[in-house]
Motif scaffolding. Structure first.
Motif, short mmCIF file in Angstrom:
data_model
loop_
_atom_site.label_atom_id
_atom_site.label_comp_id
_atom_site.label_asym_id
_atom_site.label_seq_id
_atom_site.Cartn_x
_atom_site.Cartn_y
_atom_site.Cartn_z
N MET A 1 87.63 -61.68 -22.85
CA MET A 1 87.24 -61.49 -21.45
C MET A 1 85.74 -61.25 -21.36
N ASP A 2 85.08 -61.94 -20.45
CA ASP A 2 83.65 -61.78 -20.25
C ASP A 2 83.45 -60.87 -19.05
N LEU A 3 83.39 -59.56 -19.30
CA LEU A 3 83.27 -58.58 -18.23
C LEU A 3 81.82 -58.50 -17.76
N GLU A 4 81.61 -58.73 -16.47
CA GLU A 4 80.27 -58.62 -15.90
C GLU A 4 79.99 -57.17 -15.53
N VAL A 5 78.77 -56.73 -15.81
CA VAL A 5 78.40 -55.34 -15.55
C VAL A 5 77.19 -55.28 -14.62
N LYS A 6 77.29 -54.39 -13.64
CA LYS A 6 76.16 -54.05 -12.78
C LYS A 6 75.79 -52.61 -13.03
N ILE A 7 74.54 -52.36 -13.34
CA ILE A 7 74.02 -51.00 -13.42
C ILE A 7 73.29 -50.73 -12.11
N CYS A 8 73.78 -49.78 -11.35
CA CYS A 8 73.22 -49.52 -10.02
C CYS A 8 72.33 -48.28 -10.06
N GLY A 9 71.33 -48.28 -9.20
CA GLY A 9 70.44 -47.14 -9.10
C GLY A 9 69.42 -47.05 -10.20
N LEU A 10 69.07 -48.17 -10.80
CA LEU A 10 68.04 -48.16 -11.83
C LEU A 10 66.70 -47.79 -11.20
N ASN A 11 65.97 -46.93 -11.86
CA ASN A 11 64.69 -46.51 -11.30
C ASN A 11 63.65 -46.18 -12.37
N SER A 12 63.87 -46.66 -13.60
CA SER A 12 62.89 -46.45 -14.66
C SER A 12 62.84 -47.68 -15.55
N SER A 13 61.69 -47.95 -16.11
CA SER A 13 61.54 -49.12 -16.98
C SER A 13 62.35 -48.97 -18.25
N SER A 14 62.52 -47.74 -18.76
CA SER A 14 63.28 -47.54 -19.99
C SER A 14 64.76 -47.83 -19.79
N ALA A 15 65.32 -47.40 -18.67
CA ALA A 15 66.73 -47.68 -18.38
C ALA A 15 66.94 -49.17 -18.12
N LEU A 16 65.98 -49.78 -17.42
CA LEU A 16 66.09 -51.22 -17.17
C LEU A 16 66.04 -51.99 -18.48
N ALA A 17 65.16 -51.61 -19.39
CA ALA A 17 65.06 -52.30 -20.67
C ALA A 17 66.36 -52.19 -21.45
N ALA A 18 66.99 -51.01 -21.42
CA ALA A 18 68.27 -50.84 -22.10
C ALA A 18 69.35 -51.71 -21.47
N ALA A 19 69.31 -51.81 -20.15
CA ALA A 19 70.29 -52.64 -19.46
C ALA A 19 70.14 -54.11 -19.81
N GLN A 185 87.15 -58.06 -13.28
CA GLN A 185 86.31 -58.92 -14.11
C GLN A 185 84.83 -58.59 -13.97
N ALA A 186 84.53 -57.63 -13.09
CA ALA A 186 83.17 -57.15 -12.90
C ALA A 186 83.23 -55.68 -12.54
N VAL A 187 82.29 -54.90 -13.07
CA VAL A 187 82.28 -53.46 -12.82
C VAL A 187 80.87 -53.01 -12.47
N ASP A 188 80.82 -51.89 -11.77
CA ASP A 188 79.55 -51.32 -11.31
C ASP A 188 79.52 -49.85 -11.73
N VAL A 189 78.42 -49.43 -12.36
CA VAL A 189 78.30 -48.03 -12.79
C VAL A 189 76.96 -47.48 -12.36
N SER A 190 76.96 -46.20 -12.00
CA SER A 190 75.71 -45.51 -11.65
C SER A 190 75.72 -44.13 -12.28
N SER A 191 76.49 -43.20 -11.71
CA SER A 191 76.50 -41.83 -12.22
C SER A 191 77.03 -41.75 -13.65
N GLY A 192 77.85 -42.70 -14.07
CA GLY A 192 78.43 -42.68 -15.40
C GLY A 192 77.44 -42.96 -16.52
N VAL A 193 76.20 -43.33 -16.16
CA VAL A 193 75.16 -43.52 -17.17
C VAL A 193 73.96 -42.61 -16.88
N GLU A 194 74.27 -41.46 -16.26
CA GLU A 194 73.24 -40.48 -15.92
C GLU A 194 73.58 -39.12 -16.53
#
Length: 215
Positions: A1-19, A185-194
């Protein structure tokens, strides 16, 4: 399964780079001033400049008017609008026509009646996002990003004629169960990576995306 991921609420270059390194498919930029993840247009534009062309830039709005959305798009080009307020189907249709961009409508779920209302957006929205509806007693709740999960069995066995994402209280530890229950088939996370509201931790971003690749 090719699960699509959205990381929401990104606000730093370091978190964006990891994403990006982890294979994120959507990055969410929040334009709701009351959110701890809020970005000014200038800050969002600076961050978006580092988003690869194959990653979808999503702008999150809450009951915003056309002038507000237009100002954001003028300064920070977006690929997808996310409406996370009480926008009705006609408002979704209007925004699609005005801005020429697809719209994802968030539907907050607590029970079957909420799920039934989601059907009203079929034909209006391009995507749906199912999130948890905060309890009435939670007076400080945001429109989203409250680290709350809903009963995933509400979505079990359902089918939708348009793409949808699962959101609400997801993290690397419960992702597999959530996907298995809902068939997402697609998920969105914000607080779960904070580690606190509004502060993305690159290591948690990487861990979530690594968990997603196993599904």
């Amino acid at each position: 399964m090719d699960l699509e991921v959205k990381i929401c609420g990104l606000n730093s270059s370091s978190a964006l780079a990891a994403a990006v390194e982890g294979g994120v498919r959507y990055v969410g930029l929040v334009f709701y001033p009351q959110s701890p993840r809020y970005l000014s247009v200038a800050d969002a534009a600076a961050l978006a400049a580092d988003v690869p062309a194959n990653v979808t830039k999503v702008g999150l709005f809450v009951d915003a008017d056309d002038a507000t959305i237009g100002d954001v798009i003028a300064g920070c080009p977006l690929d997808l609008l996310q409406f996370h307020g009480v926008e009705d189907p006609e408002r979704v249709r209007s925004a699609r026509a005005t801005f020429g961009l697809p719209v994802m409508k968030a539907i907050r779920l607590a029970g079957p009646d909420d799920l039934a209302q989601a059907r009203d957006y079929v034909g209006a929205a391009d995507r749906l996002l199912f999130d948890a509806k905060p309890p009435a007693a939670m007076t400080t709740a945001l429109p989203g990003g409250n680290a709350l999960a809903f009963d995933w069995q509400l979505l079990e066995g359902t089918s939708w004629p348009l793409p949808w994402m699962l959101s609400g209280g997801l993290d690397a530890g419960n992702l597999a169960e959530a996907v298995a229950t809902t068939g997402a088939q697609a998920v969105d996370v914000s607080s779960g990576v904070e580690d606190r509201p509004g502060h993305k931790v690159p290591e948690l971003v990487s861990a979530f995306l690594a968990a997603a690749t196993k599904l």
